[in-house]
Motif scaffolding. Structure first.
Motif, PDB file in Angstrom:
ATOM      1  N   GLU A  77     -26.549  36.698  34.252  1.00 18.12           N
ATOM      2  CA  GLU A  77     -25.391  35.876  33.889  1.00 18.12           C
ATOM      3  C   GLU A  77     -24.161  36.754  33.638  1.00 18.12           C
ATOM      4  O   GLU A  77     -23.051  36.397  34.056  1.00 18.12           O
ATOM      5  CB  GLU A  77     -25.709  35.006  32.679  1.00 18.12           C
ATOM      6  CG  GLU A  77     -26.742  33.932  32.953  1.00 18.12           C
ATOM      7  CD  GLU A  77     -26.384  33.029  34.123  1.00 18.12           C
ATOM      8  OE1 GLU A  77     -25.239  32.537  34.192  1.00 18.12           O
ATOM      9  OE2 GLU A  77     -27.253  32.805  34.982  1.00 18.12           O
ATOM     10  N   HIS A 125     -32.364  37.323  32.627  1.00 17.98           N
ATOM     11  CA  HIS A 125     -31.488  36.155  32.719  1.00 17.98           C
ATOM     12  C   HIS A 125     -30.109  36.475  32.141  1.00 17.98           C
ATOM     13  O   HIS A 125     -29.075  36.188  32.762  1.00 17.98           O
ATOM     14  CB  HIS A 125     -32.114  34.966  31.996  1.00 17.98           C
ATOM     15  CG  HIS A 125     -31.274  33.741  32.055  1.00 17.98           C
ATOM     16  ND1 HIS A 125     -30.379  33.405  31.070  1.00 17.98           N
ATOM     17  CD2 HIS A 125     -31.175  32.780  32.998  1.00 17.98           C
ATOM     18  CE1 HIS A 125     -29.764  32.293  31.402  1.00 17.98           C
ATOM     19  NE2 HIS A 125     -30.234  31.882  32.566  1.00 17.98           N
ATOM     20  N   SER A 126     -30.088  37.070  30.961  1.00 19.29           N
ATOM     21  CA  SER A 126     -28.812  37.414  30.324  1.00 19.29           C
ATOM     22  C   SER A 126     -28.037  38.416  31.166  1.00 19.29           C
ATOM     23  O   SER A 126     -26.820  38.286  31.344  1.00 19.29           O
ATOM     24  CB  SER A 126     -29.047  38.006  28.932  1.00 19.29           C
ATOM     25  OG  SER A 126     -29.600  37.047  28.082  1.00 19.29           O
ATOM     26  N   CYS A 127     -28.726  39.405  31.671  1.00 18.10           N
ATOM     27  CA  CYS A 127     -28.084  40.427  32.501  1.00 18.10           C
ATOM     28  C   CYS A 127     -27.483  39.807  33.765  1.00 18.10           C
ATOM     29  O   CYS A 127     -26.345  40.113  34.132  1.00 18.10           O
ATOM     30  CB  CYS A 127     -29.111  41.499  32.857  1.00 18.10           C
ATOM     31  SG  CYS A 127     -28.465  42.830  33.894  1.00 18.10           S
ATOM     32  N   HIS A 153     -42.063  37.301  28.729  1.00 19.88           N
ATOM     33  CA  HIS A 153     -41.034  36.354  28.299  1.00 19.88           C
ATOM     34  C   HIS A 153     -39.748  37.093  27.927  1.00 19.88           C
ATOM     35  O   HIS A 153     -38.651  36.685  28.322  1.00 19.88           O
ATOM     36  CB  HIS A 153     -41.538  35.526  27.117  1.00 19.88           C
ATOM     37  CG  HIS A 153     -40.502  34.623  26.542  1.00 19.88           C
ATOM     38  ND1 HIS A 153     -40.133  33.439  27.139  1.00 19.88           N
ATOM     39  CD2 HIS A 153     -39.729  34.743  25.440  1.00 19.88           C
ATOM     40  CE1 HIS A 153     -39.177  32.877  26.427  1.00 19.88           C
ATOM     41  NE2 HIS A 153     -38.918  33.646  25.384  1.00 19.88           N
ATOM     42  N   ARG A 154     -39.881  38.158  27.183  1.00 11.58           N
ATOM     43  CA  ARG A 154     -38.703  38.934  26.769  1.00 11.58           C
ATOM     44  C   ARG A 154     -38.013  39.577  27.965  1.00 11.58           C
ATOM     45  O   ARG A 154     -36.782  39.618  28.024  1.00 11.58           O
ATOM     46  CB  ARG A 154     -39.108  39.992  25.754  1.00 11.58           C
ATOM     47  CG  ARG A 154     -39.476  39.388  24.417  1.00 11.58           C
ATOM     48  CD  ARG A 154     -39.908  40.439  23.430  1.00 11.58           C
ATOM     49  NE  ARG A 154     -40.239  39.810  22.149  1.00 11.58           N
ATOM     50  CZ  ARG A 154     -40.958  40.390  21.207  1.00 11.58           C
ATOM     51  NH1 ARG A 154     -41.425  41.625  21.374  1.00 11.58           N
ATOM     52  NH2 ARG A 154     -41.210  39.752  20.089  1.00 11.58           N
ATOM     53  N   ARG A 179     -38.010  38.452  31.055  1.00 14.59           N
ATOM     54  CA  ARG A 179     -37.307  37.378  31.781  1.00 14.59           C
ATOM     55  C   ARG A 179     -36.022  36.991  31.062  1.00 14.59           C
ATOM     56  O   ARG A 179     -34.988  36.755  31.696  1.00 14.59           O
ATOM     57  CB  ARG A 179     -38.220  36.165  31.960  1.00 14.59           C
ATOM     58  CG  ARG A 179     -39.309  36.370  32.995  1.00 14.59           C
ATOM     59  CD  ARG A 179     -40.046  35.082  33.323  1.00 14.59           C
ATOM     60  NE  ARG A 179     -40.659  34.475  32.163  1.00 14.59           N
ATOM     61  CZ  ARG A 179     -41.909  34.690  31.766  1.00 14.59           C
ATOM     62  NH1 ARG A 179     -42.693  35.491  32.450  1.00 14.59           N
ATOM     63  NH2 ARG A 179     -42.397  34.072  30.707  1.00 14.59           N
ATOM     64  N   SER A 180     -36.071  36.954  29.749  1.00 15.42           N
ATOM     65  CA  SER A 180     -34.883  36.619  28.961  1.00 15.42           C
ATOM     66  C   SER A 180     -33.789  37.673  29.140  1.00 15.42           C
ATOM     67  O   SER A 180     -32.613  37.340  29.331  1.00 15.42           O
ATOM     68  CB  SER A 180     -35.267  36.488  27.489  1.00 15.42           C
ATOM     69  OG  SER A 180     -34.150  36.186  26.708  1.00 15.42           O
ATOM     70  N   VAL A 181     -34.174  38.938  29.081  1.00 13.06           N
ATOM     71  CA  VAL A 181     -33.215  40.029  29.283  1.00 13.06           C
ATOM     72  C   VAL A 181     -32.629  39.966  30.694  1.00 13.06           C
ATOM     73  O   VAL A 181     -31.420  40.132  30.889  1.00 13.06           O
ATOM     74  CB  VAL A 181     -33.889  41.398  29.016  1.00 13.06           C
ATOM     75  CG1 VAL A 181     -33.046  42.547  29.544  1.00 13.06           C
ATOM     76  CG2 VAL A 181     -34.167  41.568  27.535  1.00 13.06           C
ATOM     77  N   CYS A 196     -30.035  44.426  37.713  1.00 17.30           N
ATOM     78  CA  CYS A 196     -30.681  44.266  36.411  1.00 17.30           C
ATOM     79  C   CYS A 196     -32.101  44.823  36.413  1.00 17.30           C
ATOM     80  O   CYS A 196     -32.534  45.416  35.418  1.00 17.30           O
ATOM     81  CB  CYS A 196     -30.665  42.799  35.999  1.00 17.30           C
ATOM     82  SG  CYS A 196     -28.995  42.168  35.727  1.00 17.30           S
ATOM     83  N   ARG A 226     -42.584  48.264  30.386  1.00 13.12           N
ATOM     84  CA  ARG A 226     -42.051  46.946  30.758  1.00 13.12           C
ATOM     85  C   ARG A 226     -41.942  46.828  32.273  1.00 13.12           C
ATOM     86  O   ARG A 226     -42.247  45.787  32.849  1.00 13.12           O
ATOM     87  CB  ARG A 226     -40.696  46.713  30.085  1.00 13.12           C
ATOM     88  CG  ARG A 226     -40.808  46.600  28.588  1.00 13.12           C
ATOM     89  CD  ARG A 226     -39.516  46.441  27.838  1.00 13.12           C
ATOM     90  NE  ARG A 226     -38.310  46.583  28.607  1.00 13.12           N
ATOM     91  CZ  ARG A 226     -37.193  45.916  28.381  1.00 13.12           C
ATOM     92  NH1 ARG A 226     -37.120  45.067  27.388  1.00 13.12           N
ATOM     93  NH2 ARG A 226     -36.135  46.117  29.119  1.00 13.12           N
TER      94      ARG A 226
END
Length: 92
Positions: free
Chosen positions: A83, A79-81, A72-73, A75-77, A31, A39
């Protein structure tokens, strides 16, 4: 003292946890490779170089809030990746 059966169960549980942790590390690496450009630089500065958010903001001409939101964004991306990667690894 623990019985032999309990020790075997603990050993098996540890192996499962270690394997899942390794799978997550592999997923994280995969990821992270997808994060590019500004980024990627913000991520490297914050977590690789331990630069404070305010210093990142100053160096990149951003506001501190902007850097915080970007992190934050990211980390969110991630996390989703991760999972999704883990779900694929578990699929038969």
């Amino acid at each position: 003292m623990l019985s032999e059966a309990a020790l075997v169960q603990l050993g098996n549980a540890l192996e499962r946890v270690e394997q899942e942790a390794e799978d997550r590390r592999i997923a994280l690496r995969t990821c992270l490779e997808r994060i590019e450009g500004r980024r990627r630089r913000v991520l490297e500065m914050r977590y690789g170089e331990n630069v404070k958010v305010s210093e990142i903001a100053q160096q990149l001409g951003m506001s501190s809030d902007g850097v915080s939101v970007m992190l934050h964004r990211i980390r969110s991306v991630l996390h989703s990746c991760i999972e999704k990667q883990m779900a694929r690894a578990e699929a038969p």
